[in-house]
Write an enzyme that holds these catalytic residues in place. Structure first.
Site, PDB file in Angstrom:
ATOM      1  N   SER A 143      -9.129  43.518   8.233  1.00 33.07           N
ATOM      2  CA  SER A 143      -8.270  43.887   9.445  1.00 33.07           C
ATOM      3  C   SER A 143      -9.551  43.880  10.511  1.00 33.07           C
ATOM      4  O   SER A 143      -9.361  43.102  11.305  1.00 33.07           O
ATOM      5  CB  SER A 143      -6.923  45.074   9.196  1.00 33.07           C
ATOM      6  OG  SER A 143      -6.894  45.980   9.140  1.00 33.07           O
ATOM      7  N   HIS A 176      -4.891  44.759   0.797  1.00 35.98           N
ATOM      8  CA  HIS A 176      -5.425  44.761   2.418  1.00 35.98           C
ATOM      9  C   HIS A 176      -3.922  46.375   2.301  1.00 35.98           C
ATOM     10  O   HIS A 176      -3.772  46.745   1.485  1.00 35.98           O
ATOM     11  CB  HIS A 176      -5.792  44.339   3.477  1.00 35.98           C
ATOM     12  CG  HIS A 176      -6.547  44.925   3.806  1.00 35.98           C
ATOM     13  ND1 HIS A 176      -6.605  46.512   4.685  1.00 35.98           N
ATOM     14  CD2 HIS A 176      -6.604  44.457   5.462  1.00 35.98           C
ATOM     15  CE1 HIS A 176      -6.985  46.632   5.352  1.00 35.98           C
ATOM     16  NE2 HIS A 176      -7.156  45.423   5.906  1.00 35.98           N
ATOM     17  N   HIS A 201     -11.133  51.829  -4.162  1.00 41.48           N
ATOM     18  CA  HIS A 201     -11.948  51.339  -2.724  1.00 41.48           C
ATOM     19  C   HIS A 201     -12.809  51.257  -2.502  1.00 41.48           C
ATOM     20  O   HIS A 201     -13.872  51.120  -3.551  1.00 41.48           O
ATOM     21  CB  HIS A 201     -11.556  52.858  -1.580  1.00 41.48           C
ATOM     22  CG  HIS A 201     -11.604  52.509  -0.485  1.00 41.48           C
ATOM     23  ND1 HIS A 201     -12.442  52.020   0.422  1.00 41.48           N
ATOM     24  CD2 HIS A 201     -10.452  51.998   0.703  1.00 41.48           C
ATOM     25  CE1 HIS A 201     -12.301  51.518   1.597  1.00 41.48           C
ATOM     26  NE2 HIS A 201     -10.875  51.715   1.683  1.00 41.48           N
ATOM     27  N   ARG A 258      -8.213  60.104   3.486  1.00 43.76           N
ATOM     28  CA  ARG A 258      -6.575  59.868   4.875  1.00 43.76           C
ATOM     29  C   ARG A 258      -5.774  60.706   3.435  1.00 43.76           C
ATOM     30  O   ARG A 258      -4.575  60.215   3.832  1.00 43.76           O
ATOM     31  CB  ARG A 258      -6.979  59.209   5.014  1.00 43.76           C
ATOM     32  CG  ARG A 258      -7.584  58.443   5.797  1.00 43.76           C
ATOM     33  CD  ARG A 258      -8.003  56.745   6.619  1.00 43.76           C
ATOM     34  NE  ARG A 258      -8.820  56.044   5.340  1.00 43.76           N
ATOM     35  CZ  ARG A 258      -8.241  54.696   5.209  1.00 43.76           C
ATOM     36  NH1 ARG A 258      -8.643  53.908   5.875  1.00 43.76           N
ATOM     37  NH2 ARG A 258      -9.072  54.099   4.143  1.00 43.76           N
ATOM     38  N   ASP A 282      -3.385  54.159   0.674  1.00 43.24           N
ATOM     39  CA  ASP A 282      -1.917  53.615   0.182  1.00 43.24           C
ATOM     40  C   ASP A 282      -1.332  54.708  -0.862  1.00 43.24           C
ATOM     41  O   ASP A 282       0.212  54.075  -0.659  1.00 43.24           O
ATOM     42  CB  ASP A 282      -2.198  52.232   0.067  1.00 43.24           C
ATOM     43  CG  ASP A 282      -2.795  51.496   0.711  1.00 43.24           C
ATOM     44  OD1 ASP A 282      -2.288  51.394   2.087  1.00 43.24           O
ATOM     45  OD2 ASP A 282      -3.259  50.658   0.810  1.00 43.24           O
TER      46      ASP A 282
END
Ligand code: MLT
Length: 379
Positions: free
Chosen positions: A185, A215, A262, A271, A317
């Site tokens: 993105s 994604h 990843h 994160r 995620d």
């Protein structure tokens, strides 16, 4: 230029710790982050407030965009509605107008900055409109000019009464903004912007990339996979052994364990850790969080033994769905839209810098079949 790089676990913490927090909040804000990304400096509370005020003053939608969203069938995926609405907002692009009028290239960054602020200001209205049309009663709230961006977003979605949810939004919007700029993105927004497409067109293109299951859509896949697992195993408190067996069954059927691995990280995504800390503080007894924690214990070992992944650790995620679900935001198809609102802060700040630095149009080199053959001849 400052880029939000989370490839070391130390990077998220200092950002969270150094940026100011609104009164009564326990998390910092995307407004403060945006200032940091644009200037490379940690803003004061007053400087942060100036971004909040600026965004609040620009937060309204043209009527035709509201109608466009309202006319979408509820069966159209929220990400497609989101991208459609952002493209439609292009109607008011100041950069497109200025370019048409012959603006000097040295000044490109200025209308790009204006478009970026206008777009950021409108995103909570667009996203919440989609959410309330598709999943709720189709009634829409208003911006409270005394509230920060995340509190407003939480209220527009319908969760404004819960202060912890507003803090979750602050955390969520900060950590999903970007990291190192190479993901689909961020790179797509940058690439399309390099053609001097305005910020609306560029960001809409980035959103279409974010909507892919490898994604941003992965966050909805993670929750779906965990809930399927609970149903198939027949318990909402699966043991380590049950989870291990389920992971192997997933891998042996040629699928991936969503939320793990990843493209560039080779350790637990910072994160993920930031969200885990939030969960330990706000929802330590949540059964789904406990399952997410057990997965964290089990999956890296399984993936290492499986031997097909370079990074067996969880990414951003793997954790977000459980937090949203805890506060009642259970509609998984909407999760990537939240990701998209956050990503706007990262990619639009990069776009402003791209134009300020005068970056030229991007074009990958192409090779003839003959050249490729030569490249591999010796192998
Ligand atoms: C992201 O934040 O976009 C994801 O971690 C994916 C990536 O960086 O490639």
């Amino acid at each position: 230029m400052f880029s939000l790089c989370t490839t070391t676990s130390a990077a998220v913490r200092p950002v969270q710790e150094q940026l100011p927090k609104p009164k009564g909040a326990s998390e910092t804000t995307p407004e403060a982050l945006f200032w940091l990304l644009l200037t490379g400096e940690v803003p004061t509370a007053t400087q942060t407030q100036s971004i909040t005020d600026e965004l609040n003053s620009r937060a309204s939608l043209p009527q035709f965009v509201e109608e466009l969203i309202d006319r979408c069938p509820s069966t159209l995926h929220p990400m497609s509605q989101f991208s459609l609405a952002v493209n439609a907002l292009q109607h008011d692009s100041q950069f497109a107008k200025a370019y048409h009028a012959g603006i000097n290239r040295k000044d490109y960054w200025d209308p790009v900055y204006e478009d970026s602020l206008n777009l950021l200001a409108k995103l909570p209205l667009v996203a919440s409109r989609i959410y309330r049309n598709v999943f709720k009663d189709g009634k829409h709230g208003k911006i409270d000019t005394a509230a920060d961006y995340s509190q407003n977003f939480a209220s527009l979605l319908g969760y404004g009464e819960n202060r912890e949810f507003a803090d979750l939004m602050r955390l969520y919007l900060v950590i999903h903004s970007d990291h190192e700029g190479g993901n689909v993105s961020a790179h797509t927004t940058h690439l399309v912007g390099s053609a001097l497409s305005d910020p609306y067109l560029s960001f809409a293109a980035g959103l279409n990339g974010l909507a892919g299951p490898l994604h941003g859509l992965a966050n909805q896949e993670v929750l779906r996979w965990i809930l399927d697992m609970q149903e198939k195993i027949g318990t909402d408190t699966p043991t380590e052994d049950q989870i291990r067996d389920y992971c192997w069954a997933t891998l042996n059927s040629g699928r991936v364990v969503p939320g793990y691995g990843h493209a560039v990280l080779r350790k637990t995504d910072p994160r993920y850790m930031a969200q885990r800390e939030f969960a330990l503080k706000h929802l330590p007894e949540d059964k789904l969080f406990k399952t997410v924690s057990t997965l964290y214990k089990v999956v890296p070992g399984v993936l290492t033994e499986h031997g097909k992944t370079k990074n067996p650790w969880p990414n951003v995620d793997a954790h977000s769905g459980v937090l949203l679900r805890h506060f009642g935001l259970v509609e998984q198809d909407f999760y990537t839209v939240l990701f998209g609102v956050s990503r706007a802060f990262g990619v639009l700040s990069q776009l402003i810098w791209d134009r300020a630095l005068g970056f030229s149009i991007e074009r990958p080199k192409s090779l003839t079949t003959e050249a490729i053959r030569k490249m591999f001849e010796k192998q």
